[in-house]
Motif scaffolding. Structure first.
Motif, short mmCIF file in Angstrom:
data_model
loop_
_atom_site.label_atom_id
_atom_site.label_comp_id
_atom_site.label_asym_id
_atom_site.label_seq_id
_atom_site.Cartn_x
_atom_site.Cartn_y
_atom_site.Cartn_z
N LEU A 7 34.86 27.39 42.72
CA LEU A 7 35.64 28.01 43.81
C LEU A 7 37.08 28.25 43.40
O LEU A 7 37.68 29.28 43.76
CB LEU A 7 35.58 27.14 45.06
CG LEU A 7 34.22 27.08 45.77
CD1 LEU A 7 34.26 26.09 46.93
CD2 LEU A 7 33.80 28.46 46.25
N THR A 8 37.66 27.35 42.64
CA THR A 8 39.03 27.53 42.16
C THR A 8 39.11 28.72 41.22
O THR A 8 40.02 29.56 41.32
CB THR A 8 39.52 26.25 41.44
OG1 THR A 8 39.43 25.14 42.34
CG2 THR A 8 40.95 26.40 40.98
N LEU A 9 38.15 28.83 40.30
CA LEU A 9 38.13 29.98 39.38
C LEU A 9 37.92 31.29 40.15
O LEU A 9 38.55 32.31 39.85
CB LEU A 9 37.03 29.79 38.34
CG LEU A 9 37.30 28.72 37.28
CD1 LEU A 9 36.08 28.54 36.38
CD2 LEU A 9 38.51 29.09 36.45
N LEU A 10 37.04 31.26 41.11
CA LEU A 10 36.80 32.44 41.94
C LEU A 10 38.06 32.83 42.70
O LEU A 10 38.41 34.02 42.77
CB LEU A 10 35.63 32.19 42.90
CG LEU A 10 35.25 33.36 43.80
CD1 LEU A 10 34.79 34.55 42.97
CD2 LEU A 10 34.16 32.96 44.78
N ALA A 11 38.74 31.84 43.25
CA ALA A 11 39.98 32.11 43.98
C ALA A 11 41.04 32.70 43.05
O ALA A 11 41.74 33.65 43.41
CB ALA A 11 40.49 30.83 44.64
N LEU A 12 41.17 32.14 41.85
CA LEU A 12 42.13 32.67 40.88
C LEU A 12 41.78 34.10 40.48
O LEU A 12 42.65 34.95 40.32
CB LEU A 12 42.19 31.76 39.66
CG LEU A 12 42.88 30.40 39.87
CD1 LEU A 12 42.75 29.55 38.62
CD2 LEU A 12 44.33 30.59 40.25
N LEU A 13 40.50 34.36 40.32
CA LEU A 13 40.04 35.71 39.98
C LEU A 13 40.36 36.70 41.11
O LEU A 13 40.84 37.81 40.86
CB LEU A 13 38.54 35.68 39.69
CG LEU A 13 37.94 36.98 39.16
CD1 LEU A 13 38.59 37.37 37.84
CD2 LEU A 13 36.44 36.83 38.98
N ILE A 14 40.13 36.28 42.33
CA ILE A 14 40.45 37.13 43.49
C ILE A 14 41.95 37.37 43.57
O ILE A 14 42.41 38.49 43.80
CB ILE A 14 39.90 36.50 44.79
CG1 ILE A 14 38.37 36.59 44.79
CG2 ILE A 14 40.47 37.19 46.02
CD1 ILE A 14 37.70 35.83 45.91
N ILE A 15 42.75 36.31 43.38
CA ILE A 15 44.22 36.44 43.42
C ILE A 15 44.69 37.38 42.32
O ILE A 15 45.55 38.25 42.55
CB ILE A 15 44.88 35.05 43.32
CG1 ILE A 15 44.63 34.27 44.60
CG2 ILE A 15 46.37 35.18 43.04
CD1 ILE A 15 45.03 32.80 44.52
N GLY A 17 42.98 39.79 40.89
CA GLY A 17 42.55 41.14 41.27
C GLY A 17 43.45 41.74 42.34
O GLY A 17 43.85 42.90 42.26
N LEU A 18 43.77 40.93 43.35
CA LEU A 18 44.68 41.41 44.40
C LEU A 18 46.08 41.68 43.86
O LEU A 18 46.75 42.64 44.26
CB LEU A 18 44.72 40.41 45.56
CG LEU A 18 43.45 40.32 46.40
CD1 LEU A 18 43.56 39.17 47.41
CD2 LEU A 18 43.17 41.64 47.11
N LEU A 23 50.19 45.56 42.39
CA LEU A 23 51.06 46.16 41.38
C LEU A 23 50.78 47.65 41.25
O LEU A 23 51.70 48.47 41.15
CB LEU A 23 50.86 45.47 40.03
CG LEU A 23 51.70 46.00 38.88
CD1 LEU A 23 53.19 45.83 39.18
CD2 LEU A 23 51.33 45.30 37.58
N ARG A 24 49.52 48.02 41.28
CA ARG A 24 49.13 49.43 41.22
C ARG A 24 49.70 50.21 42.41
O ARG A 24 50.23 51.32 42.25
CB ARG A 24 47.61 49.52 41.19
CG ARG A 24 47.10 50.78 40.59
CD ARG A 24 45.62 50.70 40.33
NE ARG A 24 45.10 52.02 40.67
CZ ARG A 24 43.97 52.25 41.28
NH1 ARG A 24 43.18 51.26 41.59
NH2 ARG A 24 43.60 53.47 41.55
N LEU A 25 49.60 49.63 43.58
CA LEU A 25 50.14 50.28 44.78
C LEU A 25 51.66 50.41 44.70
O LEU A 25 52.22 51.44 45.08
CB LEU A 25 49.73 49.52 46.04
CG LEU A 25 48.25 49.58 46.42
CD1 LEU A 25 47.97 48.70 47.63
CD2 LEU A 25 47.82 51.01 46.69
#
Length: 148
Positions: A7-15, A17-18, A23-25
């Motif tokens: 879950l921590t890795l998934l959360a870091l991956l989501i963060i 990505g966001l 940054l793109r926006l």
């Protein structure tokens, strides 16, 4: 692997990505702001050239004092670039305001000769009263909007 680590890795991956998406926006926002600044700079450059052309025409008496003053005032109202505060631009506003009630184009043609004569007399009085100041102000502006 324990579930908390996943879950921590998934959360870091989501963060991550966001963060990348944010940054793109922001890059798009910065590009649009730069484009707006460039467009405004180009617009101001065109307006400055038009103002200088009109003021030169007014100084050399190629355009009537009243008409030139009105046109210069409208261009100055739309100009947002650097303008020397010592320039006497108030005279153009004074002439504009003093002639705002005078009909133009088709409405002028629809006036009776006596009504036209009254307006022409009023414009002649304005030109006699303020002509020198208008010419002096136009002379200042013809040397450049940011120059004294």
């Amino acid at each position: 692997m324990p579930i908390t680590l996943l879950l921590t890795l998934l959360a870091l991956l989501i963060i991550a990505g966001l963060g990348w998406y944010a940054l793109r926006l922001w890059r798009q926002v910065w590009q649009r702001q730069a484009a707006v600044r460039d467009n405004e700079d180009e617009r101001n450059q065109r307006l400055a050239e038009d103002i200088e052309f009109l003021t030169n025409s007014l100084v050399t008496r190629q355009v009537p004092v009243i008409e030139g003053s009105i046109r210069i005032k409208v261009l100055l109202d739309n100009y947002s670039g650097a303008l020397n505060s010592q320039h006497d631009c108030e005279i153009f506003t004074l002439i504009y305001d003093a002639t705002a009630h005078i009909p133009t184009h088709q409405a002028w043609k629809a006036l009776s000769p006596s009504e036209r004569k009254l307006h022409e007399k009023h414009m002649q009085q304005l030109e006699e009263e303020h002509g020198e100041r208008v010419t002096a102000a136009a002379g200042q502006l013809s040397r450049g909007l940011s120059n004294p």
